[in-house]
Design a protein around this motif. Structure first.
Motif, short mmCIF file in Angstrom:
data_model
loop_
_atom_site.label_atom_id
_atom_site.label_comp_id
_atom_site.label_asym_id
_atom_site.label_seq_id
_atom_site.Cartn_x
_atom_site.Cartn_y
_atom_site.Cartn_z
N LYS A 42 -7.05 5.76 18.96
CA LYS A 42 -5.77 5.36 18.37
C LYS A 42 -5.92 5.40 16.85
N LYS A 43 -4.88 5.83 16.15
CA LYS A 43 -4.94 5.93 14.70
C LYS A 43 -5.09 4.56 14.06
N TRP A 44 -5.69 4.54 12.84
CA TRP A 44 -5.84 3.28 12.11
C TRP A 44 -6.02 3.57 10.62
N LEU A 45 -5.87 2.53 9.81
CA LEU A 45 -5.97 2.63 8.36
C LEU A 45 -7.04 1.68 7.84
N ARG A 46 -7.63 2.05 6.71
CA ARG A 46 -8.58 1.17 6.01
C ARG A 46 -8.20 1.15 4.53
N VAL A 47 -8.15 -0.04 3.94
CA VAL A 47 -7.82 -0.14 2.52
C VAL A 47 -9.03 -0.60 1.73
N THR A 48 -9.14 -0.04 0.51
CA THR A 48 -10.22 -0.39 -0.40
C THR A 48 -9.64 -0.52 -1.80
N PHE A 49 -10.01 -1.57 -2.50
CA PHE A 49 -9.60 -1.79 -3.89
C PHE A 49 -10.84 -1.59 -4.75
N ILE A 50 -10.76 -0.66 -5.70
CA ILE A 50 -11.90 -0.35 -6.57
C ILE A 50 -11.52 -0.71 -8.00
N ASP A 51 -12.12 -1.77 -8.51
CA ASP A 51 -11.86 -2.21 -9.87
C ASP A 51 -12.55 -1.26 -10.84
N GLY A 52 -11.90 -1.00 -11.97
CA GLY A 52 -12.44 -0.06 -12.95
C GLY A 52 -12.76 -0.71 -14.27
N THR A 53 -12.48 0.00 -15.33
CA THR A 53 -12.80 -0.44 -16.69
C THR A 53 -11.83 -1.51 -17.16
N LYS A 54 -12.37 -2.54 -17.80
CA LYS A 54 -11.56 -3.61 -18.38
C LYS A 54 -11.60 -3.44 -19.90
N ASN A 55 -10.41 -3.49 -20.52
CA ASN A 55 -10.32 -3.32 -21.97
C ASN A 55 -9.54 -4.46 -22.60
N ARG A 65 -6.61 -5.44 -20.00
CA ARG A 65 -6.00 -4.44 -19.11
C ARG A 65 -7.14 -3.81 -18.31
N THR A 66 -6.99 -3.80 -16.99
CA THR A 66 -8.01 -3.28 -16.10
C THR A 66 -7.46 -2.10 -15.31
N SER A 67 -8.14 -0.98 -15.38
CA SER A 67 -7.76 0.17 -14.55
C SER A 67 -8.41 0.00 -13.18
N ALA A 68 -7.78 0.55 -12.16
CA ALA A 68 -8.30 0.39 -10.80
C ALA A 68 -7.77 1.51 -9.91
N LEU A 69 -8.34 1.59 -8.72
CA LEU A 69 -7.87 2.50 -7.68
C LEU A 69 -7.62 1.70 -6.42
N PHE A 70 -6.55 2.03 -5.73
CA PHE A 70 -6.26 1.47 -4.41
C PHE A 70 -6.29 2.64 -3.44
N VAL A 71 -7.20 2.61 -2.48
CA VAL A 71 -7.42 3.74 -1.58
C VAL A 71 -7.04 3.33 -0.17
N ILE A 72 -6.24 4.17 0.47
CA ILE A 72 -5.87 3.96 1.87
C ILE A 72 -6.43 5.15 2.65
N ASP A 73 -7.40 4.87 3.54
CA ASP A 73 -7.97 5.89 4.41
C ASP A 73 -7.21 5.89 5.73
N SER A 74 -6.91 7.08 6.22
CA SER A 74 -6.20 7.26 7.48
C SER A 74 -7.12 7.94 8.47
N PHE A 75 -7.31 7.32 9.64
CA PHE A 75 -8.19 7.85 10.67
C PHE A 75 -7.37 8.20 11.90
N TYR A 76 -7.49 9.44 12.36
CA TYR A 76 -6.84 9.91 13.57
C TYR A 76 -7.92 10.42 14.53
#
Length: 134
Positions: A42-55, A65-76
């Motif tokens: 069955k399909k599912w999702l995984r989320v990951t928050f990756i904190d980046g550089t703080k200025n 101000r902090t840059s970051a990435l929010f990643v959503i992985d999709s598995f089928y």
């Protein structure tokens, strides 16, 4: 606004859980350090928050101000084809692209095809963002 990774991550995850694509339930989303049982075939999702550089944004350094990435992985499960999965990535990206969610300012949402990983076919969408505050 508050420069707080926990609040920002929670806001982004809540946005996803409140707006899941058709066919998903909250039990099909793996959140950071949350209880989760990988669905079988069955399909599912995984989320990951990756904190980046703080200025420092201002002299004195109290406002950050902090840059970051929010990643959503999709598995089928393998063998289902990727067209529906890629359409879902577009829906997921649209939840974030060029939007303000809590104190996060989201920019582009970039889809990627990662390919086969064990019994899964994996794609992901990566959202570039920043958050800021004291």
């Amino acid at each position: 606004m508050i420069d707080d990774i926990a609040l920002t991550s929670d806001d982004l995850i809540k946005n996803l859980l409140d707006n899941l694509p058709t066919g998903y339930t909250k039990s099909q989303v793996k959140t950071p350090n949350g209880k989760f049982t990988t669905p079988k075939n069955k399909k599912w999702l995984r989320v990951t928050f990756i904190d980046g550089t703080k200025n420092n944004v201002e002299a004195g350094g109290s406002y950050k101000r902090t840059s970051a990435l929010f990643v959503i992985d999709s598995f089928y499960p393998l063998g289902l084809g990727d067209q529906t999965q890629l359409q879902e990535l577009k829906v997921l990206g649209d939840l974030y692209e060029n939007k303000e969610i809590g104190n996060a300012k989201c920019f582009e949402a970039t889809p990627s095809i990662l390919g086969e990983d064990g019994p899964w076919y994996t794609c992901q969408v990566t959202i570039n963002l920043y958050y800021e505050g004291v």
